[in-house]
Motif scaffolding. Structure first.
Motif, PDB file in Angstrom:
ATOM      1  N   HIS A   1       0.587   5.409   0.913  1.00 37.93           N
ATOM      2  CA  HIS A   1      -0.237   6.447   1.541  1.00 37.93           C
ATOM      3  C   HIS A   1       0.556   7.741   1.580  1.00 37.93           C
ATOM      4  CE1 HIS A   1      -3.170   3.488   3.053  1.00 37.93           C
ATOM      5  NE2 HIS A   1      -2.106   2.700   3.166  1.00 37.93           N
ATOM      6  N   GLY A   2      -0.108   8.855   1.320  1.00 39.07           N
ATOM      7  CA  GLY A   2       0.504  10.164   1.448  1.00 39.07           C
ATOM      8  C   GLY A   2       1.366  10.559   0.270  1.00 39.07           C
TER       9      GLY A   2
ATOM     10  N   ARG B   1      -1.633   7.153   9.274  1.00 39.66           N
ATOM     11  CA  ARG B   1      -2.202   8.457   8.910  1.00 39.66           C
ATOM     12  C   ARG B   1      -1.263   9.597   9.285  1.00 39.66           C
ATOM     13  NH1 ARG B   1      -8.166   9.940  10.619  1.00 39.66           N
ATOM     14  NH2 ARG B   1      -8.579   8.513   8.913  1.00 39.66           N
TER      15      ARG B   1
ATOM     16  N   GLU C   1       0.858  -1.182   0.000  1.00 46.40           N
ATOM     17  CA  GLU C   1       0.000   0.000   0.000  1.00 46.40           C
ATOM     18  C   GLU C   1       0.891   1.228   0.000  1.00 46.40           C
ATOM     19  OE1 GLU C   1      -2.616  -0.046   3.357  1.00 46.40           O
ATOM     20  OE2 GLU C   1      -3.475  -1.992   2.809  1.00 46.40           O
TER      21      GLU C   1
ATOM     22  N   ARG D   1      -0.868   0.292  10.860  1.00 50.88           N
ATOM     23  CA  ARG D   1      -2.149   1.005  10.788  1.00 50.88           C
ATOM     24  C   ARG D   1      -2.299   2.122  11.828  1.00 50.88           C
ATOM     25  NH1 ARG D   1      -4.246   1.259   6.224  1.00 50.88           N
ATOM     26  NH2 ARG D   1      -4.693  -0.711   5.269  1.00 50.88           N
TER      27      ARG D   1
ATOM     28  N   ALA E   1       1.724   9.686   6.947  1.00 51.89           N
ATOM     29  CA  ALA E   1       1.342  10.056   5.582  1.00 51.89           C
ATOM     30  C   ALA E   1       1.171  11.571   5.415  1.00 51.89           C
ATOM     31  CB  ALA E   1       0.063   9.328   5.180  1.00 51.89           C
TER      32      ALA E   1
ATOM     33  N   ARG F   1       5.550   9.885   1.663  1.00 51.44           N
ATOM     34  CA  ARG F   1       4.903   8.892   0.801  1.00 51.44           C
ATOM     35  C   ARG F   1       5.253   7.548   1.433  1.00 51.44           C
ATOM     36  NH1 ARG F   1       6.758   7.456  -5.316  1.00 51.44           N
ATOM     37  NH2 ARG F   1       5.169   5.875  -5.720  1.00 51.44           N
TER      38      ARG F   1
END
Length: 79
Positions: free
Chosen positions: A7-8, A31, A5, A27, A34, A38
């Motif tokens: 994110h960001g 957030r 994955e 997890r 991110a 990246r």
């Protein structure tokens, strides 16, 4: 196939999980990271949603897998 994955946005940051785990380990802080990076979160060979066609696992092969993923994503420098 290696599951991963992203994110960001920003400078690439690769997060590797411990053995007998998966990228889901990250997890709770994903957030927050991110916001500035990246974040690339792979599941290592035979972990999480990644397959392991050979049925074998070595640290050397895991490192090769991660570098192959980074090559595919055209990432040369990362944290």
């Amino acid at each position: 196939a290696m599951h991963y994955e992203i994110h960001g946005k920003g400078e690439p940051l690769v997060l590797l999980h411990g053995f007998n785990s998966s990228g889901q380990t990250w997890r709770p802080i994903l957030r927050e990271l991110a916001w500035n990076y990246r974040v690339i979160v792979p599941d290592l060979r035979g972990h999480g949603a990644s397959t392991n066609p050979s049925g074998e696992f070595t640290h050397r092969q895991s490192a090769r897998d991660v570098y192959a993923l980074l090559d595919t994503l055209a990432i040369q420098r990362f944290k």
